[in-house]
Design a protein around this motif. Structure first.
Motif, PDB file in Angstrom:
ATOM      1  N   LYS A  84       1.215   4.130  -2.787  1.00  0.00           N
ATOM      2  CA  LYS A  84       1.418   5.332  -2.994  1.00  0.00           C
ATOM      3  C   LYS A  84       2.008   6.496  -3.305  1.00  0.00           C
ATOM      4  O   LYS A  84       1.756   7.122  -4.127  1.00  0.00           O
ATOM      5  CB  LYS A  84       0.533   6.026  -1.094  1.00  0.00           C
ATOM      6  CG  LYS A  84      -0.790   4.914  -0.557  1.00  0.00           C
ATOM      7  CD  LYS A  84      -1.829   6.413  -1.195  1.00  0.00           C
ATOM      8  CE  LYS A  84      -2.767   5.584  -0.910  1.00  0.00           C
ATOM      9  NZ  LYS A  84      -4.326   6.592  -1.992  1.00  0.00           N
ATOM     10  N   ILE A 123       0.642  -1.198  -0.151  1.00  0.00           N
ATOM     11  CA  ILE A 123       0.255   0.145  -0.035  1.00  0.00           C
ATOM     12  C   ILE A 123       0.573   1.179   0.430  1.00  0.00           C
ATOM     13  O   ILE A 123       1.099   2.063  -0.670  1.00  0.00           O
ATOM     14  CB  ILE A 123      -1.112   0.210   1.409  1.00  0.00           C
ATOM     15  CG1 ILE A 123      -1.787  -1.278   1.513  1.00  0.00           C
ATOM     16  CG2 ILE A 123      -1.877   1.515   1.011  1.00  0.00           C
ATOM     17  CD1 ILE A 123      -2.723  -1.006   2.040  1.00  0.00           C
ATOM     18  N   ASP A 134      -4.159   6.569   5.794  1.00  0.00           N
ATOM     19  CA  ASP A 134      -5.037   7.772   6.567  1.00  0.00           C
ATOM     20  C   ASP A 134      -4.107   7.685   8.331  1.00  0.00           C
ATOM     21  O   ASP A 134      -5.125   8.771   8.723  1.00  0.00           O
ATOM     22  CB  ASP A 134      -6.050   7.819   5.971  1.00  0.00           C
ATOM     23  CG  ASP A 134      -6.033   8.310   4.444  1.00  0.00           C
ATOM     24  OD1 ASP A 134      -5.428   8.800   4.003  1.00  0.00           O
ATOM     25  OD2 ASP A 134      -7.285   6.923   3.572  1.00  0.00           O
ATOM     26  N   TRP A 158      -6.392  -5.372  -2.215  1.00  0.00           N
ATOM     27  CA  TRP A 158      -6.879  -5.096  -0.505  1.00  0.00           C
ATOM     28  C   TRP A 158      -8.191  -3.953  -1.134  1.00  0.00           C
ATOM     29  O   TRP A 158      -7.940  -3.088  -2.376  1.00  0.00           O
ATOM     30  CB  TRP A 158      -5.427  -4.227   0.070  1.00  0.00           C
ATOM     31  CG  TRP A 158      -4.945  -3.590  -0.639  1.00  0.00           C
ATOM     32  CD1 TRP A 158      -5.632  -2.030  -0.640  1.00  0.00           C
ATOM     33  CD2 TRP A 158      -4.143  -3.128  -1.560  1.00  0.00           C
ATOM     34  NE1 TRP A 158      -4.508  -1.389  -1.145  1.00  0.00           N
ATOM     35  CE2 TRP A 158      -3.354  -1.942  -2.216  1.00  0.00           C
ATOM     36  CE3 TRP A 158      -3.153  -3.955  -1.876  1.00  0.00           C
ATOM     37  CZ2 TRP A 158      -2.510  -1.362  -2.625  1.00  0.00           C
ATOM     38  CZ3 TRP A 158      -2.127  -3.385  -2.700  1.00  0.00           C
ATOM     39  CH2 TRP A 158      -1.588  -2.136  -3.030  1.00  0.00           C
ATOM     40  N   SER A 159      -8.506  -4.468   0.201  1.00  0.00           N
ATOM     41  CA  SER A 159      -9.598  -3.389   0.040  1.00  0.00           C
ATOM     42  C   SER A 159      -9.330  -2.520  -0.114  1.00  0.00           C
ATOM     43  O   SER A 159      -8.038  -1.328   0.711  1.00  0.00           O
ATOM     44  CB  SER A 159     -11.220  -3.372   1.360  1.00  0.00           C
ATOM     45  OG  SER A 159     -10.337  -3.401   2.943  1.00  0.00           O
ATOM     46  N   LEU A 160     -10.983  -0.740  -0.390  1.00  0.00           N
ATOM     47  CA  LEU A 160     -10.122   0.382   0.238  1.00  0.00           C
ATOM     48  C   LEU A 160      -9.979   0.899   1.239  1.00  0.00           C
ATOM     49  O   LEU A 160      -9.187   1.669   1.979  1.00  0.00           O
ATOM     50  CB  LEU A 160     -11.398   0.776  -0.255  1.00  0.00           C
ATOM     51  CG  LEU A 160     -11.037   1.516  -1.921  1.00  0.00           C
ATOM     52  CD1 LEU A 160     -12.218   1.999  -1.776  1.00  0.00           C
ATOM     53  CD2 LEU A 160     -10.152   2.309  -2.120  1.00  0.00           C
ATOM     54  N   GLY A 161     -10.496  -0.185   2.479  1.00  0.00           N
ATOM     55  CA  GLY A 161     -10.876   0.247   4.063  1.00  0.00           C
ATOM     56  C   GLY A 161      -9.517  -0.203   4.404  1.00  0.00           C
ATOM     57  O   GLY A 161      -8.878   0.346   5.854  1.00  0.00           O
ATOM     58  N   ARG A 162      -8.788  -1.524   4.221  1.00  0.00           N
ATOM     59  CA  ARG A 162      -6.967  -1.706   4.448  1.00  0.00           C
ATOM     60  C   ARG A 162      -6.487  -0.142   4.154  1.00  0.00           C
ATOM     61  O   ARG A 162      -5.636   0.281   4.577  1.00  0.00           O
ATOM     62  CB  ARG A 162      -6.665  -3.063   3.999  1.00  0.00           C
ATOM     63  CG  ARG A 162      -7.534  -3.774   4.902  1.00  0.00           C
ATOM     64  CD  ARG A 162      -6.790  -5.648   4.299  1.00  0.00           C
ATOM     65  NE  ARG A 162      -7.140  -6.684   5.777  1.00  0.00           N
ATOM     66  CZ  ARG A 162      -6.633  -7.708   5.798  1.00  0.00           C
ATOM     67  NH1 ARG A 162      -5.592  -7.443   4.690  1.00  0.00           N
ATOM     68  NH2 ARG A 162      -6.929  -8.444   6.639  1.00  0.00           N
ATOM     69  N   GLU A 163      -6.865  -0.019   2.950  1.00  0.00           N
ATOM     70  CA  GLU A 163      -5.814   1.128   2.850  1.00  0.00           C
ATOM     71  C   GLU A 163      -5.981   2.222   2.937  1.00  0.00           C
ATOM     72  O   GLU A 163      -4.918   3.314   3.855  1.00  0.00           O
ATOM     73  CB  GLU A 163      -5.884   1.341   1.053  1.00  0.00           C
ATOM     74  CG  GLU A 163      -5.450   2.262   0.348  1.00  0.00           C
ATOM     75  CD  GLU A 163      -5.046   2.761  -0.403  1.00  0.00           C
ATOM     76  OE1 GLU A 163      -4.617   3.528  -1.753  1.00  0.00           O
ATOM     77  OE2 GLU A 163      -5.080   1.905  -1.989  1.00  0.00           O
ATOM     78  N   SER A 164      -7.464   2.695   3.594  1.00  0.00           N
ATOM     79  CA  SER A 164      -7.188   3.712   4.463  1.00  0.00           C
ATOM     80  C   SER A 164      -6.754   3.612   5.969  1.00  0.00           C
ATOM     81  O   SER A 164      -6.435   4.891   6.371  1.00  0.00           O
ATOM     82  CB  SER A 164      -9.302   4.377   4.580  1.00  0.00           C
ATOM     83  OG  SER A 164      -8.756   5.404   5.790  1.00  0.00           O
ATOM     84  N   VAL A 185      -3.388  -3.654  -7.260  1.00  0.00           N
ATOM     85  CA  VAL A 185      -4.154  -3.967  -5.688  1.00  0.00           C
ATOM     86  C   VAL A 185      -4.802  -4.575  -5.901  1.00  0.00           C
ATOM     87  O   VAL A 185      -5.853  -5.410  -6.602  1.00  0.00           O
ATOM     88  CB  VAL A 185      -4.765  -2.159  -5.921  1.00  0.00           C
ATOM     89  CG1 VAL A 185      -6.346  -2.499  -4.863  1.00  0.00           C
ATOM     90  CG2 VAL A 185      -4.511  -1.748  -6.143  1.00  0.00           C
TER      91      VAL A 185
END
Length: 336
Positions: free
Chosen positions: A44, A40, A64, A54-60, A52
């Protein structure tokens, strides 16, 4: 210690710090594999570097939330440890640190005033600026009270404790006089925490640490002279009063900026320099940079504990450093 050994020690400590930051991002109420963490981060930094999966949740969560928090923990730990190392050398007092000398309390007072009474009149710079002014005022108040009461090393610590109580009382008064609905926002600064970390905030502690650390490392030999006494430093041609004032301003700036983004965190600045000196000796050419790295590792590990011990709730990191640091310092006192 030769220069090559120092560089090797710095490199080893840097690798340990990278490992701890990785663990800090990976561990939590939602564990994320280390491989996924760095994929991830890599994507970035360079989009489409990895496929990719992985889920957007894990990335966040990684990018973030946890990664900026781990970086902030490293910056704050490094900054507070460096301040402690410098204050202990300049004051020739092994108990000197930003928390015990009231510098952190002054910075927290400045942050409280900015948040509850002035508003963000200078944008994101408001809280760091007011925290710096508070820490600077506390620093010079401690020096003035110490001179007034005798000027000894023991009186310096007692003066710091007194100023810390005064700053805490003024902070409580500022909270009492503020809008009760807004007062809950200052709990972060009173207990210490890293939950507000954001990428756009990291610029200020990062720049403050880089500039201050560079200055202090370059002047480490002069700090060594001060640690041997004002008379000894004067024989080396050092303008003692002016150099001390400069060091106090630099340490106040560093403390103020760190407290502005982390709250008041104790024992890092007191304990870490002692541990470094036990292993690497008292030469500040070694102590200052290694204190920065060990302090960074210490606070990253403390943040992991704070996030996981009561997951999914975050324990204030000041509670963790106070408990662990207090016990460790007692054992250190017995050992020595």
């Amino acid at each position: 210690m030769t220069k090559s050994k120092l560089l090797l020690s710095v490199a080893l400590a840097s690798l340990i710090l990278i490992f701890c930051i990785t663990a800090g991002v990976s561990f939590g109420s939602t564990p994320i594999p280390v491989k996924t963490v760095w994929q991830i981060v890599g994507n970035k930094l360079s989009p489409d570097w990895f496929e990719v999966d992985w889920s957007l949740g894990r990335e966040s969560i990684v990018w973030d939330v946890r990664f900026p928090r781990a970086i902030l923990a490293a910056l704050v730990g490094a900054g507070l440890a460096v301040v402690g190392a410098v204050l202990q050398a300049v004051t020739r007092n092994p108990l000197a640190d930003p928390h015990l000398l009231g510098v952190s309390s002054g910075a927290a007072l400045g942050a409280i005033v900015a948040l509850l009474h002035t508003g963000l009149i200078f944008g994101l710079l408001t809280v760091p600026l007011f925290a710096f002014l508070g820490s600077l005022a506390a620093t010079f108040a401690v020096m003035a009270v110490s001179r007034f009461t005798g000027g000894s090393a023991e009186r310096l610590v007692l003066s710091g404790v007194a100023i810390a109580f005064v700053a805490a009382a003024l902070g409580n008064l500022a909270i009492f006089l503020a809008d009760p609905r807004a007062a809950h926002t200052v709990v972060f600064w009173m207990l210490g925490g890293l939950g507000l970390a954001q990428w756009q905030h990291l610029l200020y502690p990062g720049v403050a640490l880089a500039l201050s650390l560079t200055f202090l490392v370059l002047r480490a030999r002069e700090i060594n002279a001060l640690a041997m006494g004002d008379e000894t430093a004067a024989t080396f041609g050092i303008p003692v009063a002016r150099f001390k004032a400069t060091l106090f301003v630099v340490t106040a700036l560093l403390t103020g900026v760190m407290v502005a983004f982390s709250g008041a965190i104790g024992f890092v600045g007191l304990l870490v320099p002692h541990l470094v000196r036990l292993v690497f000796g008292s030469d500040n050419v070694r102590v200052i940079p290694l204190s920065a790295l060990v302090g960074a590792v210490t606070l990253v590990l403390a943040d992991i504990v704070a996030r996981t011990i009561m997951a999914p709730e975050d324990m204030p990191i000041g509670v963790v450093t106070g408990l662990v640091g207090g016990i460790a310092f007692i054992l250190l006192l017995r050992k020595r």
